[in-house]
Design a protein around this motif. Sequence first.
Motif, PDB file in Angstrom:
ATOM      1  N   ARG A  34       8.621  -5.359  -5.757  1.00 39.01           N
ATOM      2  CA  ARG A  34       8.460  -6.790  -4.571  1.00 39.01           C
ATOM      3  C   ARG A  34       8.477  -7.075  -3.551  1.00 39.01           C
ATOM      4  O   ARG A  34       8.470  -7.834  -2.600  1.00 39.01           O
ATOM      5  CB  ARG A  34       9.921  -7.610  -5.533  1.00 39.01           C
ATOM      6  N   ALA A  35       8.681  -5.572  -3.333  1.00 36.30           N
ATOM      7  CA  ALA A  35       8.729  -5.546  -2.014  1.00 36.30           C
ATOM      8  C   ALA A  35       7.015  -4.791  -1.775  1.00 36.30           C
ATOM      9  O   ALA A  35       6.991  -4.948  -0.467  1.00 36.30           O
ATOM     10  CB  ALA A  35       9.066  -3.697  -1.785  1.00 36.30           C
ATOM     11  N   GLY A  36       5.685  -4.916  -2.613  1.00 36.35           N
ATOM     12  CA  GLY A  36       5.237  -4.959  -2.496  1.00 36.35           C
ATOM     13  C   GLY A  36       4.425  -3.226  -2.391  1.00 36.35           C
ATOM     14  O   GLY A  36       3.492  -2.902  -2.050  1.00 36.35           O
ATOM     15  N   ALA A  37       5.101  -2.510  -2.608  1.00 40.73           N
ATOM     16  CA  ALA A  37       4.641  -1.856  -2.689  1.00 40.73           C
ATOM     17  C   ALA A  37       4.721  -0.718  -3.941  1.00 40.73           C
ATOM     18  O   ALA A  37       5.004  -1.448  -5.220  1.00 40.73           O
ATOM     19  CB  ALA A  37       6.260  -0.422  -2.088  1.00 40.73           C
ATOM     20  N   ILE A  38       4.297   0.747  -4.137  1.00 38.23           N
ATOM     21  CA  ILE A  38       3.668   0.716  -5.434  1.00 38.23           C
ATOM     22  C   ILE A  38       4.146   1.440  -6.550  1.00 38.23           C
ATOM     23  O   ILE A  38       4.829   3.287  -5.674  1.00 38.23           O
ATOM     24  CB  ILE A  38       1.828   1.403  -5.429  1.00 38.23           C
ATOM     25  N   PRO A  39       4.954   1.737  -7.309  1.00 33.30           N
ATOM     26  CA  PRO A  39       5.915   2.470  -8.148  1.00 33.30           C
ATOM     27  C   PRO A  39       5.313   4.041  -8.608  1.00 33.30           C
ATOM     28  O   PRO A  39       3.797   3.794  -9.063  1.00 33.30           O
ATOM     29  CB  PRO A  39       6.395   1.638  -9.422  1.00 33.30           C
ATOM     30  N   GLY A  41       0.177  -1.307   0.265  1.00 30.67           N
ATOM     31  CA  GLY A  41       0.181   0.515   0.333  1.00 30.67           C
ATOM     32  C   GLY A  41       1.063   1.520  -0.486  1.00 30.67           C
ATOM     33  O   GLY A  41       0.538   2.200  -0.446  1.00 30.67           O
ATOM     34  N   ASP A  42       1.886   0.973  -0.078  1.00 21.64           N
ATOM     35  CA  ASP A  42       3.191   2.224   0.363  1.00 21.64           C
ATOM     36  C   ASP A  42       3.504   2.743  -1.283  1.00 21.64           C
ATOM     37  O   ASP A  42       3.735   1.875  -2.088  1.00 21.64           O
ATOM     38  CB  ASP A  42       4.583   2.157   1.090  1.00 21.64           C
ATOM     39  N   GLU A  43       3.574   4.359  -1.444  1.00 26.13           N
ATOM     40  CA  GLU A  43       3.896   4.723  -2.800  1.00 26.13           C
ATOM     41  C   GLU A  43       5.599   4.785  -3.108  1.00 26.13           C
ATOM     42  O   GLU A  43       5.974   5.369  -1.869  1.00 26.13           O
ATOM     43  CB  GLU A  43       2.942   5.944  -3.039  1.00 26.13           C
ATOM     44  N   VAL A  44       6.207   4.795  -3.765  1.00 18.65           N
ATOM     45  CA  VAL A  44       7.170   4.941  -3.564  1.00 18.65           C
ATOM     46  C   VAL A  44       7.514   5.920  -4.999  1.00 18.65           C
ATOM     47  O   VAL A  44       7.166   5.434  -6.340  1.00 18.65           O
ATOM     48  CB  VAL A  44       8.483   4.114  -3.763  1.00 18.65           C
ATOM     49  N   ILE A  45       7.641   7.320  -4.260  1.00 18.02           N
ATOM     50  CA  ILE A  45       7.934   8.306  -5.802  1.00 18.02           C
ATOM     51  C   ILE A  45       9.718   7.857  -6.718  1.00 18.02           C
ATOM     52  O   ILE A  45      10.426   7.683  -5.669  1.00 18.02           O
ATOM     53  CB  ILE A  45       8.438   9.552  -6.003  1.00 18.02           C
ATOM     54  N   CYS A  46       9.711   6.871  -8.099  1.00 21.67           N
ATOM     55  CA  CYS A  46      10.740   7.239  -8.377  1.00 21.67           C
ATOM     56  C   CYS A  46      10.567   7.585  -9.976  1.00 21.67           C
ATOM     57  O   CYS A  46       9.496   7.489 -10.871  1.00 21.67           O
ATOM     58  CB  CYS A  46      11.023   5.700  -8.521  1.00 21.67           C
ATOM     59  N   PRO A  47      11.409   7.251 -11.024  1.00 20.43           N
ATOM     60  CA  PRO A  47      11.617   7.665 -12.330  1.00 20.43           C
ATOM     61  C   PRO A  47      11.233   6.302 -13.214  1.00 20.43           C
ATOM     62  O   PRO A  47      11.270   5.529 -12.976  1.00 20.43           O
ATOM     63  CB  PRO A  47      13.214   7.731 -12.732  1.00 20.43           C
ATOM     64  N   ALA A  48      11.377   6.683 -14.465  1.00 21.06           N
ATOM     65  CA  ALA A  48      10.636   5.449 -15.444  1.00 21.06           C
ATOM     66  C   ALA A  48      11.307   5.590 -16.304  1.00 21.06           C
ATOM     67  O   ALA A  48      11.665   4.880 -17.016  1.00 21.06           O
ATOM     68  CB  ALA A  48       9.616   6.715 -15.967  1.00 21.06           C
ATOM     69  N   LEU A  49      12.536   5.870 -16.205  1.00 21.90           N
ATOM     70  CA  LEU A  49      13.688   6.250 -17.513  1.00 21.90           C
ATOM     71  C   LEU A  49      14.993   5.755 -16.602  1.00 21.90           C
ATOM     72  O   LEU A  49      15.659   6.495 -15.341  1.00 21.90           O
ATOM     73  CB  LEU A  49      14.754   6.960 -17.993  1.00 21.90           C
TER      74      LEU A  49
END
Length: 362
Positions: free
Chosen positions: A96-101, A77-85
């Motif tokens: 795999r950690a269960g979080a949402i990119p 359920g946790d969101e992780v802010i990340c780049p797509a490139l």
Amino acid sequence: MVAIPFCAPVLRLARYQPVIDHALQRVVRSGHYILGPEVATFERELAESLGGGHCIGVGNGTDAISLALMGLGIGAGDEVICPALTAHGSIVGILRAGAIPVFTEIDPASRCLDPDAVEQAISPRTAAILAVHLHGHPAAMPALCAMASRHRLAVVEDVAQSLGGHLNDRPLGTWGDAAAFSFYPTKNLGCLGDGGAVFTKDGAVAARLKRLRCYGWDAQRICHEAGMNSRLDEMQAAILRVMLPHLGEEVARRRTLAARYREALATCDLGLPGDAPGATYHQFAVTVSDRHHFRTWLDAGGIATDIHYPLGMHRMPAFPDARLPVTDQLAQDLVSLPIQPEIAEAHFDRIVGRIVNYWSQA
Ligand SMILES: *Cc1c(COP(=O)(O)O)cnc(C)c1O
């Protein structure tokens, strides 16, 4: 005409062959193959090279991302802010950690997360920022870390391409709450198989990570939370111990080649990567308007190039969608030129000559 490979770690390793052979024989005879003295010593040596802290050797860089998040208590359920490139492993590691990119736009000069876009992407469910130092270029850590502390978010650094780099005299990997490394053979520090590590300065997080990489069990082999089976092995650790002392000179060689590319290509009609003193130049990626034509010209001259990356992760069916025009434009225009430390001088001159000639024939 000899073909110039894009990357040939076998040439780099050849220089260290006798020492590696010796180290491997030591492991074979030791009777320890998993989580033994080579891993423990490598973990200490790597932590020392980063100015102190804790390193935990794991199976690969993707697991290192997952474990770094899990070690910080980030999951379902946790969101992780990340780049797509970025490399697929950055994003698979989050999932795999269960979080949402949450794919967020990058800055066209650094090609790393744009702090303004990150600020806009923060939601009540945001738990962390994954800062990828893409191509070895430092992400905007002072701004990202300040924002994270204002919003009480964790910062994880993806240092898979930037080990040996620094920003404001501080090693990359030591800015966030945890950092993930990959020792895939082509990385700045590579082994002869899969390998990775997590770095943290927090002793409690390190202790949790030591459990999480091995089923989740404690010293009494009791599981209090389910972990993974993701361990750096003794063979790879022994090889990494041979290579680690040479990381500085190898990164220095990449920087020298980058400076020479900059000078030689200054008048060419292409976009050069951002110029940061602490960059590791895992890649030297230029932008060019007709990439296919440019690569075909180099290929015809026996020069291999690559693309990092031809498609943003937000465009892949396995991952969430997003609207990222800067990312899309870079994915369309980037070309990585050979910059590995093993490139022969004569080959480097040939690459530069061929690129410069592209515009006179075009
Ligand atoms: C290589 C890489 C990874 C994944 O590492 P593996 O060891 O292949 O799992 C993650 N992130 C980045 C930026 C990488 O370059």
